[in-house]
Design a protein around this motif. Structure first.
Motif, PDB file in Angstrom:
ATOM      1  N   PRO A 207     -18.051 -29.491  72.183  1.00  0.00           N
ATOM      2  CA  PRO A 207     -18.605 -28.820  70.989  1.00  0.00           C
ATOM      3  C   PRO A 207     -18.144 -29.515  69.713  1.00  0.00           C
ATOM      4  CG  PRO A 207     -17.792 -27.199  72.557  1.00  0.00           C
ATOM      5  CD  PRO A 207     -17.366 -28.540  73.086  1.00  0.00           C
ATOM      6  N   ASP A 208     -19.082 -29.784  68.831  1.00  0.00           N
ATOM      7  CA  ASP A 208     -18.789 -30.505  67.591  1.00  0.00           C
ATOM      8  C   ASP A 208     -18.417 -29.492  66.500  1.00  0.00           C
ATOM      9  OD1 ASP A 208     -18.615 -32.173  65.435  1.00  0.00           O
ATOM     10  OD2 ASP A 208     -20.421 -33.311  65.904  1.00  0.00           O
ATOM     11  N   TYR A 209     -17.163 -29.063  66.528  1.00  0.00           N
ATOM     12  CA  TYR A 209     -16.711 -28.041  65.589  1.00  0.00           C
ATOM     13  C   TYR A 209     -16.716 -28.545  64.150  1.00  0.00           C
ATOM     14  CZ  TYR A 209     -15.197 -25.612  69.807  1.00  0.00           C
ATOM     15  OH  TYR A 209     -15.171 -24.988  71.034  1.00  0.00           O
TER      16      TYR A 209
ATOM     17  N   LEU B  92     -26.594 -21.808  48.911  1.00  0.00           N
ATOM     18  CA  LEU B  92     -26.793 -20.424  48.470  1.00  0.00           C
ATOM     19  C   LEU B  92     -26.156 -20.183  47.104  1.00  0.00           C
ATOM     20  CD1 LEU B  92     -26.305 -18.247  51.686  1.00  0.00           C
ATOM     21  CD2 LEU B  92     -28.367 -18.436  50.299  1.00  0.00           C
ATOM     22  N   LEU B  93     -24.956 -20.736  46.892  1.00  0.00           N
ATOM     23  CA  LEU B  93     -24.294 -20.565  45.606  1.00  0.00           C
ATOM     24  C   LEU B  93     -25.107 -21.211  44.485  1.00  0.00           C
ATOM     25  CD1 LEU B  93     -20.546 -21.140  46.540  1.00  0.00           C
ATOM     26  CD2 LEU B  93     -21.635 -18.988  45.925  1.00  0.00           C
ATOM     27  N   GLU B  94     -25.690 -22.382  44.763  1.00  0.00           N
ATOM     28  CA  GLU B  94     -26.543 -23.039  43.766  1.00  0.00           C
ATOM     29  C   GLU B  94     -27.776 -22.188  43.477  1.00  0.00           C
ATOM     30  OE1 GLU B  94     -27.336 -26.856  45.409  1.00  0.00           O
ATOM     31  OE2 GLU B  94     -25.374 -27.692  44.846  1.00  0.00           O
ATOM     32  N   LYS B  95     -28.321 -21.590  44.531  1.00  0.00           N
ATOM     33  CA  LYS B  95     -29.488 -20.721  44.367  1.00  0.00           C
ATOM     34  C   LYS B  95     -29.142 -19.517  43.483  1.00  0.00           C
ATOM     35  CE  LYS B  95     -33.017 -18.439  47.223  1.00  0.00           C
ATOM     36  NZ  LYS B  95     -33.424 -18.119  48.619  1.00  0.00           N
ATOM     37  N   TYR B  96     -27.970 -18.911  43.745  1.00  0.00           N
ATOM     38  CA  TYR B  96     -27.526 -17.783  42.923  1.00  0.00           C
ATOM     39  C   TYR B  96     -27.322 -18.203  41.475  1.00  0.00           C
ATOM     40  CZ  TYR B  96     -26.540 -15.174  47.246  1.00  0.00           C
ATOM     41  OH  TYR B  96     -26.633 -14.522  48.450  1.00  0.00           O
TER      42      TYR B  96
ATOM     43  N   THR C 270     -16.776 -21.928  61.365  1.00  0.00           N
ATOM     44  CA  THR C 270     -17.063 -22.131  62.789  1.00  0.00           C
ATOM     45  C   THR C 270     -17.434 -20.816  63.466  1.00  0.00           C
ATOM     46  OG1 THR C 270     -14.663 -22.054  63.139  1.00  0.00           O
ATOM     47  CG2 THR C 270     -15.704 -24.219  63.106  1.00  0.00           C
ATOM     48  N   PHE C 271     -16.743 -19.735  63.086  1.00  0.00           N
ATOM     49  CA  PHE C 271     -17.069 -18.437  63.685  1.00  0.00           C
ATOM     50  C   PHE C 271     -18.470 -17.982  63.283  1.00  0.00           C
ATOM     51  CE2 PHE C 271     -12.437 -17.776  64.417  1.00  0.00           C
ATOM     52  CZ  PHE C 271     -12.510 -17.340  65.724  1.00  0.00           C
ATOM     53  N   LEU C 272     -18.838 -18.146  62.033  1.00  0.00           N
ATOM     54  CA  LEU C 272     -20.156 -17.699  61.584  1.00  0.00           C
ATOM     55  C   LEU C 272     -21.274 -18.544  62.184  1.00  0.00           C
ATOM     56  CD1 LEU C 272     -19.477 -16.816  57.835  1.00  0.00           C
ATOM     57  CD2 LEU C 272     -19.765 -15.263  59.759  1.00  0.00           C
ATOM     58  N   PHE C 273     -21.005 -19.816  62.454  1.00  0.00           N
ATOM     59  CA  PHE C 273     -21.997 -20.657  63.122  1.00  0.00           C
ATOM     60  C   PHE C 273     -22.294 -20.101  64.513  1.00  0.00           C
ATOM     61  CE2 PHE C 273     -23.736 -24.150  65.504  1.00  0.00           C
ATOM     62  CZ  PHE C 273     -24.439 -24.917  64.593  1.00  0.00           C
ATOM     63  N   VAL C 274     -21.244 -19.788  65.255  1.00  0.00           N
ATOM     64  CA  VAL C 274     -21.421 -19.293  66.627  1.00  0.00           C
ATOM     65  C   VAL C 274     -21.946 -17.864  66.630  1.00  0.00           C
ATOM     66  CG1 VAL C 274     -20.240 -18.811  68.808  1.00  0.00           C
ATOM     67  CG2 VAL C 274     -19.638 -20.846  67.487  1.00  0.00           C
ATOM     68  N   LYS C 275     -21.576 -17.082  65.623  1.00  0.00           N
ATOM     69  CA  LYS C 275     -22.057 -15.700  65.519  1.00  0.00           C
ATOM     70  C   LYS C 275     -23.577 -15.637  65.637  1.00  0.00           C
ATOM     71  CE  LYS C 275     -22.932 -12.440  61.751  1.00  0.00           C
ATOM     72  NZ  LYS C 275     -22.633 -11.109  62.228  1.00  0.00           N
TER      73      LYS C 275
ATOM     74  N   TYR D  38     -21.676 -27.899  58.362  1.00  0.00           N
ATOM     75  CA  TYR D  38     -23.039 -27.376  58.208  1.00  0.00           C
ATOM     76  C   TYR D  38     -23.011 -26.036  57.481  1.00  0.00           C
ATOM     77  CZ  TYR D  38     -27.672 -25.576  59.330  1.00  0.00           C
ATOM     78  OH  TYR D  38     -28.940 -25.046  59.235  1.00  0.00           O
ATOM     79  N   MET D  39     -22.085 -25.156  57.876  1.00  0.00           N
ATOM     80  CA  MET D  39     -22.005 -23.841  57.236  1.00  0.00           C
ATOM     81  C   MET D  39     -21.503 -23.954  55.790  1.00  0.00           C
ATOM     82  SD  MET D  39     -23.283 -21.862  59.427  1.00  0.00           S
ATOM     83  CE  MET D  39     -22.961 -20.243  58.748  1.00  0.00           C
TER      84      MET D  39
END
Length: 345
Positions: free
Chosen positions: A142-144, A158-162, A101-106, A150-151
């Protein structure tokens, strides 16, 4: 999960977050230790020092938002840290919050950066009244849950890509562990040029990196606009070596002061893998340099460097590239194993 199929609504930052101030701590009062000190920087996750001091700003599970220095830049801190008075601590009012949630808002807060770049200060009061768009639930709140999921989805992608990259890299890299090395004079393999002094009064802040003899910030002293002067020129995709032996790779355009040498491969286009290998080799060569044994423009080309060689006795740039790719693959595998372990636990 897509951002485009959600309903979004504007909120003031103060409606969503509790906003707490940091506390001033001067360099003179800092005691070296293991506690991260968060300053108004745009790098290193906001960490500028590690200290033993504790004060009322000691906090964790917060978003540290710069309102001075590198304004609007913000970083999530899951760990305990002490915060500068140039950084506000944001924690959610309605939920405890987690890294997702923090990284989404960041990212949404960082989108406001351009608004505060030209004399419009990002102070504490403006931070409170800054609006950000957030996805909302059926109650208009806000839909936390969506933000978190989503994040998590993005992290999984990203992990699958790596994993795919690691799998492909392992197939393509054939690394010979037994390789022969040979000494070369730098000037016989590389082209070497040296920067020059510029009058300070013609330099204006801009976007072109200016390099000087420092061990920090990849050798970058400041960013300036190009100037019309006989001593000015820009160069890109090179390795810089300072007269004191600091070595960095620069894939971007930069200008050099008189204390910096630019090293390039005349018959080869550098990429990050070859450059990283060469940086290591140049650092070993330059480790003996100091104020009493400086690398001048006449001395550097004569210096000798150890390099791996191919069957023709020439520097084996293919090996250098593959070696660094193999190291990258190994580190990515370690990272993936760590992430999977955290997920299962």
């Amino acid at each position: 999960m897509e951002l485009t199929n959600r309903v979004w609504k504007e909120f003031f930052i103060e409606d969503i977050f509790k906003i707490k101030s940091g506390k001033r701590l001067t360099k003179a009062d800092m005691v070296s230790g293991n506690i991260p000190f968060i300053g108004a920087t745009d790098s290193n996750n906001g960490i500028t020092e590690f200290i033993a001091n504790k004060n009322t700003s000691l906090d964790k599970n917060v978003l540290g938002v710069n309102y001075n220095g590198s304004v609007v830049y913000n970083f999530y801190h899951s760990y305990e840290a002490v915060f500068s008075d140039d950084v506000k601590r944001l924690s959610f009012k309605e939920i405890e919050g987690n890294k997702y949630t923090f990284l989404f808002v960041k990212a949404l807060i960082l989108q406001q950066k351009s608004k505060y770049e030209y004399g419009y200060k990002f102070n504490g009061e403006r931070m409170k009244r800054q609006k950000i768009l957030l996805p909302i639930n059926s109650k208009g709140k806000p839909d936390y849950a969506f933000m978190e999921n989503y994040m998590k989805q993005k992290e999984t992608e990203l992990l699958e890509k790596y994993e795919n990259y690691v799998s492909l890299s392992e197939q393509n890299i054939k690394l010979n562990s037994e390789v022969e090395w040979k000494e070369f004079k730098i000037g016989n393999v590389f082209s070497v040029s040296t920067g020059a002094l510029l009058p300070k009064d013609i330099l204006k802040k801009g976007k072109i990196a200016r390099l000087t003899a420092t061990d920090n910030n990849n050798g970058i002293f400041e960013f300036y606009e190009p100037v019309s002067h006989k001593n000015y020129r820009e160069i890109s995709n090179f390795i810089s070596i300072s007269f004191l032996g600091s070595v960095f790779y620069h894939p971007y355009r930069a200008s050099l002061d008189m204390k910096i040498h630019a090293v390039q491969t005349p018959n080869l286009e550098l990429n990050k893998y070859i450059a990283e290998f060469l940086v290591f080799c140049f650092k070993r060569m330059a480790s003996v340099s100091s104020y009493g044994n400086q690398l001048s423009s006449t001395d550097l080309p004569k210096k000798k460097i150890l390099l791996p060689i191919n069957n023709n006795g020439q520097p084996d740039f293919i090996y250098m590239e593959n070696y660094m790719k193999a190291l990258e693959t190994r580190k990515l595998k370690q990272y993936l194993q760590y992430k999977k372990l955290k997920t299962t636990n």
